[in-house]
Design an enzyme around this catalytic site. Structure first.
Site, PDB file in Angstrom:
ATOM      1  N   LYS A  15       0.873  -1.160   0.000  1.00  0.00           N
ATOM      2  CA  LYS A  15       0.000   0.000   0.000  1.00  0.00           C
ATOM      3  C   LYS A  15       0.919   1.221   0.000  1.00  0.00           C
ATOM      4  O   LYS A  15       1.607   1.512   0.990  1.00  0.00           O
ATOM      5  CB  LYS A  15      -0.909  -0.018   1.231  1.00  0.00           C
ATOM      6  CG  LYS A  15      -2.061   0.996   1.169  1.00  0.00           C
ATOM      7  CD  LYS A  15      -1.638   2.317   1.761  1.00  0.00           C
ATOM      8  CE  LYS A  15      -2.802   3.309   1.825  1.00  0.00           C
ATOM      9  NZ  LYS A  15      -2.342   4.659   2.239  1.00  0.00           N
ATOM     10  N   GLY A  63       5.598   3.982  10.478  1.00  0.00           N
ATOM     11  CA  GLY A  63       4.802   5.196  10.485  1.00  0.00           C
ATOM     12  C   GLY A  63       4.486   5.651  11.886  1.00  0.00           C
ATOM     13  O   GLY A  63       5.188   5.319  12.847  1.00  0.00           O
ATOM     14  N   SER A  64       3.406   6.403  12.026  1.00  0.00           N
ATOM     15  CA  SER A  64       3.062   7.022  13.299  1.00  0.00           C
ATOM     16  C   SER A  64       2.478   6.018  14.272  1.00  0.00           C
ATOM     17  O   SER A  64       1.942   4.975  13.883  1.00  0.00           O
ATOM     18  CB  SER A  64       2.060   8.154  13.076  1.00  0.00           C
ATOM     19  OG  SER A  64       0.795   7.634  12.700  1.00  0.00           O
ATOM     20  N   GLY A  80      -0.304   3.220  13.281  1.00  0.00           N
ATOM     21  CA  GLY A  80       0.175   1.865  13.493  1.00  0.00           C
ATOM     22  C   GLY A  80      -0.641   1.105  14.507  1.00  0.00           C
ATOM     23  O   GLY A  80      -0.949  -0.080  14.323  1.00  0.00           O
ATOM     24  N   GLU A 101       6.870  -0.383  13.078  1.00  0.00           N
ATOM     25  CA  GLU A 101       7.939   0.467  13.618  1.00  0.00           C
ATOM     26  C   GLU A 101       7.335   1.846  13.751  1.00  0.00           C
ATOM     27  O   GLU A 101       7.019   2.490  12.749  1.00  0.00           O
ATOM     28  CB  GLU A 101       9.158   0.438  12.691  1.00  0.00           C
ATOM     29  CG  GLU A 101      10.408   1.025  13.313  1.00  0.00           C
ATOM     30  CD  GLU A 101      10.555   2.488  12.975  1.00  0.00           C
ATOM     31  OE1 GLU A 101      10.125   3.325  13.808  1.00  0.00           O
ATOM     32  OE2 GLU A 101      11.069   2.807  11.897  1.00  0.00           O
ATOM     33  N   CYS A 112      13.357   8.301  11.955  1.00  0.00           N
ATOM     34  CA  CYS A 112      12.823   7.726  13.187  1.00  0.00           C
ATOM     35  C   CYS A 112      13.897   7.611  14.259  1.00  0.00           C
ATOM     36  O   CYS A 112      13.585   7.309  15.410  1.00  0.00           O
ATOM     37  CB  CYS A 112      12.197   6.364  12.912  1.00  0.00           C
ATOM     38  SG  CYS A 112      13.178   5.291  11.874  1.00  0.00           S
ATOM     39  N   GLU A 154       7.128  11.636  21.124  1.00  0.00           N
ATOM     40  CA  GLU A 154       7.839  12.054  19.923  1.00  0.00           C
ATOM     41  C   GLU A 154       7.129  13.217  19.238  1.00  0.00           C
ATOM     42  O   GLU A 154       5.913  13.206  19.068  1.00  0.00           O
ATOM     43  CB  GLU A 154       7.950  10.894  18.935  1.00  0.00           C
ATOM     44  CG  GLU A 154       8.688  11.267  17.649  1.00  0.00           C
ATOM     45  CD  GLU A 154       8.672  10.163  16.609  1.00  0.00           C
ATOM     46  OE1 GLU A 154       9.610  10.125  15.783  1.00  0.00           O
ATOM     47  OE2 GLU A 154       7.736   9.342  16.615  1.00  0.00           O
TER      48      GLU A 154
END
Length: 503
Positions: free
Chosen positions: A179, A236-237, A241, A260, A297, A386
């Site tokens: 995707k 991603g975020s 996630g 992750e 990241c 974060e």
């Protein structure tokens, strides 16, 4: 130029509706919006390909990975041209990331040419054992089935269409449905063209790879819930996630979700290192914190230093170094807006002092630097979250005990760093067990940006850094996510997989 279509099992497929990419310069382009029907077609093709592709000799799959790398390199200028326009990343960064992407593909090709990843085991029969005979048992790792992969916003090549998740899954013998991320659909399409060319050149089943483009949730949710998909890779975020993770867990057949999800990557600056080279550490931190607008990241967002004159000098040096760094273009306007909101939220917290406050407009980001006492940081979880972008917080710990308390209060991290000299060894020894428990990678006297793609690498960590603490998305160990152990008991030699015969 991109055609704006999905690649589904060797065919370029249009959609009824379109969305536009978000170029930094030049006109936007239209791309088809993926639907649940597109995802279903891709997943069914992947399931059809799985028994054929997974049974191929390892050398054939390795040659396929090598060919994908070759086809990506052949399209290098086109990938860089559209990538710079879509992401705002400089050409040199994208050229380097393309090299990392092709290097990963070749690394996994070399990895599966050996049988080490299969973890072959054999316990020979003992027919005379009393009171009961022992059977012959042989074990190996086998591919789990089709895998869903989500492209990442911040790595349009190395963590997206043909990135580490795709490379490791294909190496394991698993077809992949990607995707694409809406931040760089044109880049994704050119890379998909390279994979399609490799499929045709090597005679692979066309269902071994598909790319579905979409800016919304329908395609992603359909992908993780499709019964043909047996695992998912995501970068991603935390919010996105976790939502996908929950969908994977709620399926009638739950599947692993390897997400992750980001990290603040704390650094602990020990007294002798700060006294001897605090200014150099501060300059290095400023560079790592703001590298590519803080959109890695692994950008180190926290620096923990003891209160006192040496800590004052370090903080002043960091303030000077960060203030000298100008604005940079962020990946999307949405990411830039989120960064500004995050900075405003941090600035509003009790006890926080602004050291570098800037004005960010449109898609640009300038760095922010804040300072807070150890007490105020420990009392406010918001300061441990974060903020995706070049934002740093200096935590002034009262003493070594409070520095340890900061480490103990951290959630799971991708990395943790010790800056230390020889005189700091005992202080580092006191912190290390906690940091090893909290992070997937612990560094000394370095900065976590720049993740080596090697056998020993771990890019993952306890939640919320990732959803599976035992996995990594970088390095050859990443292939383990797409394999499962199968034991064969007393099977005739002729029925065993080739790698187990004669073991």
């Amino acid at each position: 130029m991109p055609n704006g279509h999905h690649l589904i099992a060797g065919h370029w497929v249009a959609g009824e509706t379109t969305f536009q990419n978000m170029p930094v310069t030049g006109p936007a382009r239209d791309f088809a919006v993926g639907t649940a029907a597109h995802v279903d077609a891709a997943c069914r093709a992947a399931e059809d390909a799985f028994p054929i592709y997974s049974a191929l000799p390892r050398e054939v799959r390795a040659a396929f990975l090598d060919r994908i790398a070759h086809e990506i390199e052949a399209r290098g200028p086109a990938i860089t041209a559209i990538g710079t326009v879509e992401t705002g990343l400089p050409a040199g960064r994208l050229d380097g990331e393309r090299g990392r992407t092709t290097g990963q593909l070749r690394l996994f090709a070399a990895h599966i040419r050996s049988t080490n990843f299969l973890d072959l085991r054999h316990d020979a029969a003992q027919p005379d054992r009393q009171p009961a005979a022992r059977p012959d048992i042989r074990m190996m790792q086998l591919a789990i089935g089709p895998v869903g992969v989500f492209g990442a916003s911040n790595f349009p090549l190395a963590f997206s269409t043909a990135g580490g998740d795709t490379a490791s899954a294909l190496a394991a013998g698993c077809p992949v449905v990607v995707k694409g991320h809406p931040a760089h659909p044109g880049t994704a399409e050119v890379v998909a063209e390279a994979i399609d060319a490799a499929i045709k050149a090597t005679g692979m089943h066309p269902g071994v790879f598909s790319l579905i483009q979409s800016p919304g949730r329908e395609a992603g949710e359909a992908l993780v819930q499709h019964p043909a998909i047996k695992a998912v890779g995501f970068t991603g975020s935390l919010g996105a996630g976790r939502a996908l993770f929950n969908l994977c867990a709620a399926r009638p057949e739950p599947i692993p979700f390897f997400g992750e999800l980001g990290s603040v990557n704390p650094m602990f600056l020990l007294p002798a290192a700060v006294a001897n080279r605090g200014e150099a550490i501060a300059k290095g931190w400023a560079g790592s914190l703001t590298l590519f607008a803080g959109q890695f990241c692994t950008n180190p967002g926290l620096a923990v230093v003891l209160a006192g004159p040496e800590g004052d000098a370090f903080t002043a040096a960091a303030q000077t170094a960060v203030a000298a760094i100008g604005p940079q273009v962020m990946l999307t306007e949405g990411i830039a807006n989120s960064y500004r909101r995050g900075a405003d939220h941090v600035a509003a917290q009790a006890g926080v002092r602004e050291l570098v406050a800037t004005t960010c407009t449109l898609r640009n980001a300038s760095p922010y630097l804040f300072e807070v006492s150890g007490e105020d940081w420990l009392g406010n979880h918001v300061l441990a979250e974060e903020v995706f972008g070049p934002l740093g917080i200096v935590i002034r710990a009262r003493d070594a005990a409070q520095m340890l308390a900061v480490a103990q209060a951290l959630e799971g991290q991708l990395t943790a760093t010790l800056h230390m000299d020889d005189a700091d060894t005992e202080a580092a020894r006191a912190l290390l067990p906690t940091l090893a428990r909290k992070a997937g990678r612990v560094l000394a006297n370095g900065f976590p940006t720049g993740v080596e793609v090697v056998d020993a690498q771990v890019h993952g960590g306890p939640y919320p850094a990732s959803t599976n603490f035992g996995a990594t998305s970088v390095g050859t160990l990443a292939i383990r996510r797409w394999l499962r152990p199968v034991a064969f008991q007393n099977l005739p030699e002729s029925l065993l997989p080739k790698e187990l015969q004669g073991l």
